[in-house]
Motif scaffolding. Structure first.
Motif, PDB file in Angstrom:
ATOM      1  N   VAL A 335       0.854  -1.187   0.000  1.00 55.89           N
ATOM      2  CA  VAL A 335       0.000   0.000   0.000  1.00 55.89           C
ATOM      3  C   VAL A 335       0.887   1.233   0.000  1.00 55.89           C
ATOM      4  O   VAL A 335       1.707   1.424   0.893  1.00 55.89           O
ATOM      5  N   ARG A 336       0.722   2.061  -1.015  1.00 60.62           N
ATOM      6  CA  ARG A 336       1.457   3.321  -1.111  1.00 60.62           C
ATOM      7  C   ARG A 336       0.507   4.375  -1.669  1.00 60.62           C
ATOM      8  O   ARG A 336      -0.253   4.102  -2.590  1.00 60.62           O
ATOM      9  N   ASP A 337       0.571   5.576  -1.160  1.00 59.87           N
ATOM     10  CA  ASP A 337      -0.375   6.604  -1.587  1.00 59.87           C
ATOM     11  C   ASP A 337       0.206   7.610  -2.578  1.00 59.87           C
ATOM     12  O   ASP A 337      -0.555   8.244  -3.310  1.00 59.87           O
ATOM     13  N   ALA A 338       1.515   7.785  -2.624  1.00 55.96           N
ATOM     14  CA  ALA A 338       2.119   8.709  -3.588  1.00 55.96           C
ATOM     15  C   ALA A 338       2.424   7.963  -4.886  1.00 55.96           C
ATOM     16  O   ALA A 338       2.746   6.768  -4.868  1.00 55.96           O
ATOM     17  N   PRO A 339       2.331   8.637  -6.035  1.00 55.70           N
ATOM     18  CA  PRO A 339       2.618   7.962  -7.305  1.00 55.70           C
ATOM     19  C   PRO A 339       4.001   7.324  -7.359  1.00 55.70           C
ATOM     20  O   PRO A 339       4.144   6.207  -7.882  1.00 55.70           O
ATOM     21  N   ASP A 340       5.018   8.005  -6.819  1.00 56.58           N
ATOM     22  CA  ASP A 340       6.350   7.398  -6.851  1.00 56.58           C
ATOM     23  C   ASP A 340       6.430   6.192  -5.921  1.00 56.58           C
ATOM     24  O   ASP A 340       7.162   5.236  -6.182  1.00 56.58           O
ATOM     25  N   GLY A 341       5.657   6.225  -4.834  1.00 47.88           N
ATOM     26  CA  GLY A 341       5.609   5.066  -3.945  1.00 47.88           C
ATOM     27  C   GLY A 341       4.955   3.863  -4.607  1.00 47.88           C
ATOM     28  O   GLY A 341       5.408   2.720  -4.435  1.00 47.88           O
ATOM     29  N   LEU A 342       3.889   4.101  -5.368  1.00 49.46           N
ATOM     30  CA  LEU A 342       3.268   3.015  -6.117  1.00 49.46           C
ATOM     31  C   LEU A 342       4.261   2.410  -7.104  1.00 49.46           C
ATOM     32  O   LEU A 342       4.347   1.180  -7.250  1.00 49.46           O
ATOM     33  N   ALA A 343       4.994   3.275  -7.793  1.00 54.95           N
ATOM     34  CA  ALA A 343       5.994   2.789  -8.747  1.00 54.95           C
ATOM     35  C   ALA A 343       7.043   1.936  -8.049  1.00 54.95           C
ATOM     36  O   ALA A 343       7.390   0.843  -8.521  1.00 54.95           O
ATOM     37  N   ALA A 344       7.552   2.423  -6.922  1.00 51.26           N
ATOM     38  CA  ALA A 344       8.578   1.670  -6.196  1.00 51.26           C
ATOM     39  C   ALA A 344       8.043   0.318  -5.733  1.00 51.26           C
ATOM     40  O   ALA A 344       8.762  -0.689  -5.764  1.00 51.26           O
ATOM     41  N   ALA A 345       6.772   0.279  -5.315  1.00 49.24           N
ATOM     42  CA  ALA A 345       6.187  -0.978  -4.860  1.00 49.24           C
ATOM     43  C   ALA A 345       6.073  -1.973  -6.013  1.00 49.24           C
ATOM     44  O   ALA A 345       6.354  -3.166  -5.849  1.00 49.24           O
ATOM     45  N   VAL A 346       5.650  -1.509  -7.188  1.00 51.25           N
ATOM     46  CA  VAL A 346       5.577  -2.397  -8.348  1.00 51.25           C
ATOM     47  C   VAL A 346       6.969  -2.920  -8.701  1.00 51.25           C
ATOM     48  O   VAL A 346       7.159  -4.123  -8.959  1.00 51.25           O
ATOM     49  N   ILE A 347       7.946  -2.040  -8.713  1.00 52.08           N
ATOM     50  CA  ILE A 347       9.327  -2.441  -9.023  1.00 52.08           C
ATOM     51  C   ILE A 347       9.813  -3.492  -8.034  1.00 52.08           C
ATOM     52  O   ILE A 347      10.432  -4.495  -8.415  1.00 52.08           O
ATOM     53  N   ASP A 348       9.525  -3.276  -6.747  1.00 49.91           N
ATOM     54  CA  ASP A 348       9.961  -4.229  -5.727  1.00 49.91           C
ATOM     55  C   ASP A 348       9.355  -5.614  -5.956  1.00 49.91           C
ATOM     56  O   ASP A 348      10.048  -6.638  -5.861  1.00 49.91           O
ATOM     57  N   LEU A 349       8.054  -5.673  -6.256  1.00 49.12           N
ATOM     58  CA  LEU A 349       7.410  -6.978  -6.435  1.00 49.12           C
ATOM     59  C   LEU A 349       7.855  -7.658  -7.723  1.00 49.12           C
ATOM     60  O   LEU A 349       8.020  -8.884  -7.754  1.00 49.12           O
ATOM     61  N   LEU A 350       8.065  -6.881  -8.779  1.00 46.88           N
ATOM     62  CA  LEU A 350       8.575  -7.484 -10.015  1.00 46.88           C
ATOM     63  C   LEU A 350       9.970  -8.054  -9.815  1.00 46.88           C
ATOM     64  O   LEU A 350      10.352  -9.044 -10.456  1.00 46.88           O
ATOM     65  N   GLY A 351      10.736  -7.437  -8.935  1.00 41.61           N
ATOM     66  CA  GLY A 351      12.091  -7.897  -8.680  1.00 41.61           C
ATOM     67  C   GLY A 351      12.197  -8.982  -7.627  1.00 41.61           C
ATOM     68  O   GLY A 351      13.288  -9.495  -7.371  1.00 41.61           O
ATOM     69  N   ASP A 352      11.078  -9.330  -7.007  1.00 39.92           N
ATOM     70  CA  ASP A 352      11.075 -10.342  -5.945  1.00 39.92           C
ATOM     71  C   ASP A 352       9.936 -11.326  -6.185  1.00 39.92           C
ATOM     72  O   ASP A 352       8.931 -11.321  -5.471  1.00 39.92           O
ATOM     73  N   PRO A 353      10.068 -12.184  -7.187  1.00 40.15           N
ATOM     74  CA  PRO A 353       8.961 -13.097  -7.511  1.00 40.15           C
ATOM     75  C   PRO A 353       8.601 -14.038  -6.372  1.00 40.15           C
ATOM     76  O   PRO A 353       7.432 -14.393  -6.214  1.00 40.15           O
ATOM     77  N   VAL A 354       9.570 -14.439  -5.569  1.00 42.54           N
ATOM     78  CA  VAL A 354       9.270 -15.334  -4.445  1.00 42.54           C
ATOM     79  C   VAL A 354       8.417 -14.610  -3.402  1.00 42.54           C
ATOM     80  O   VAL A 354       7.400 -15.126  -2.927  1.00 42.54           O
ATOM     81  N   GLY A 355       8.826 -13.378  -3.062  1.00 45.46           N
ATOM     82  CA  GLY A 355       8.042 -12.605  -2.103  1.00 45.46           C
ATOM     83  C   GLY A 355       6.670 -12.251  -2.629  1.00 45.46           C
ATOM     84  O   GLY A 355       5.670 -12.290  -1.904  1.00 45.46           O
ATOM     85  N   ALA A 356       6.603 -11.910  -3.928  1.00 44.26           N
ATOM     86  CA  ALA A 356       5.317 -11.572  -4.530  1.00 44.26           C
ATOM     87  C   ALA A 356       4.375 -12.770  -4.502  1.00 44.26           C
ATOM     88  O   ALA A 356       3.174 -12.631  -4.208  1.00 44.26           O
ATOM     89  N   ALA A 357       4.901 -13.955  -4.808  1.00 49.46           N
ATOM     90  CA  ALA A 357       4.062 -15.153  -4.799  1.00 49.46           C
ATOM     91  C   ALA A 357       3.558 -15.462  -3.394  1.00 49.46           C
ATOM     92  O   ALA A 357       2.408 -15.885  -3.214  1.00 49.46           O
TER      93      ALA A 357
END
Length: 391
Positions: A335-357
């Motif tokens: 959960v992120r409320d700023a646009p750059d925070g949303l971007a960072a969260a998407v980047i983090d999950l794309l880079g961590d497939p195990v954590g995302a799963a």
């Protein structure tokens, strides 16, 4: 013969291409399980939907919107109604209601029809949001003295008037969350029943590990302004950061409604595909690695969130986007409320497939009890009582 119930909708909810339409269909199915025969009264319908209604054995009356003349507009303003006064629709509703066990008015625009019904007819009002509060929030997105803000505040005033009239008159008000239930109770609702948004069982069967690497999905109805504005802001302010950091990232946008704003935003962005209506949402969810819900104004609960969770896909959303479904930041997604925070969260999950799963699996476990057949049980209990009282 089974007793009849009349449901009034803005449009025939078949095919169920949006969250609101899907909820209406699931409530109609709950009526059938309660021994009630649905009869729909709508303003518009697609041929495909009419064929599906006939296959299900649901009767449908289509009453087209009349031309908005000055007299209708004047009656609308005098009665503080959000939608133009529709004499033919009111007359047909009153006629159908005479033989109905009960009438259900779907969404606030149809709730304004409640005074067209005889007092002896039981009425259920089904509200998907506290629309007056949502519209006030949308007004605050504009400069206070601007014309758009003024128009939205006036509409919110009229919506609140309808919400008060309808919920005080209705035998029961169906709402999607405890927060909405309390809001309508404060308006004087006679009886409020929470019927949470649910999920289709097929989504719970989607493999948790079968997504396409880098695919980010947005889905929702584009005729709903918070969806349109949220997506446009995400594409303009968040997605360029994701695209720059992840050359494999692709944003796929699906859902019904006007797509002009989305296409304009996508034209200036990299790797954004505007798709529109799709035949099978489950296919889209199965291919997604992350689902984004970038909403900065809203109300009720988002069916898209519980559907993404049911599909075991982690959600990146704003606080408003994921509210009222028990979503936990860091467990079911981010959960992120700023646009750059949303971007960072998407980047983090794309880079961590195990954590995302892992987040996706936890999300599925959380919403598994919200199968539609379970979520609509409170409505079924109500429908059975009203049908029994009518015989």
């Amino acid at each position: 013969m089974r007793p009849c119930a009349v449901m009034v909708c803005p449009t025939l909810p078949l095919p169920p291409t949006s969250g609101g339409r899907k909820r209406s269909v699931r409530l109609l199915e709950a009526m059938e399980r309660s021994g009630v025969r649905p009869h729909l009264l709508v303003l518009e319908a697609q041929e495909e939907g009419l064929r599906e209604a006939a296959r299900r054995g649901w009767e449908v009356d289509v009453v087209a919107r009349p031309a908005a003349g000055g007299g209708a507009r004047l009656r609308q303003l005098l009665r503080m109604e959000p939608e133009p006064h529709n004499g033919p629709l009111r007359a047909r509703l009153a006629e159908l209601a005479r033989d109905a066990a009960f009438v259900q008015l779907e969404e606030v625009e149809q709730a304004q029809l409640i005074d067209a019904l005889p007092r002896a007819v039981p009425v259920v009002v089904s509200l998907y949001n506290v629309d007056s509060e949502l519209t006030r929030a949308m007004a605050r997105e504009h400069p206070r003295c601007s014309a758009p803000a003024a128009r939205l505040r006036f509409r919110a005033f009229r919506l609140a008037a309808v919400e008060r009239r309808a919920t005080r008159r209705a035998d029961a008000t169906l709402c999607v969350s405890d927060e909405d239930r309390l809001a309508f109770a404060r308006r004087g609702a006679r009886s409020t029943i929470v019927v949470p948004n649910g999920v289709d069982a097929e989504l719970l069967d989607i493999p948790a590990d079968g997504s396409d690497a880098g695919r980010v999905l947005f889905f929702g109805a584009h005729w709903w302004e918070p969806n349109r504005r949220g997506l446009e802001r995400f594409v303009r302010e968040s997605w360029p950061l994701v695209a720059a950091a992840r050359p494999d990232a692709r944003l796929r946008v699906v859902g019904p409604g006007p797509l002009d704003e989305a296409r304009r935003a996508a034209a200036a962005a990299d790797r954004v595909e505007i798709v529109g209506v799709v035949e099978d949402l489950a296919v889209e969810l199965a291919a997604a690695t992350v689902v984004v819900v970038p909403l900065w104004v809203g109300g009720g609960t988002r069916i898209k969130v519980v559907e993404a969770m049911a599909a075991a896909r982690p959600v990146v959303g704003t606080s408003v986007g994921v509210e009222r479904v028990g979503f936990i930041d860091g467990r079911h997604g981010l959960v992120r409320d700023a646009p750059d925070g949303l971007a960072a969260a998407v980047i983090d999950l794309l880079g961590d497939p195990v954590g995302a799963a892992a987040m996706g699996r936890a999300a599925r476990d959380h919403v598994e009890p919200l199968r539609w057949e379970s979520a609509t049980v409170p409505a079924e209990v109500l429908y059975r009582r009203l049908a029994a009282e009518a015989t």
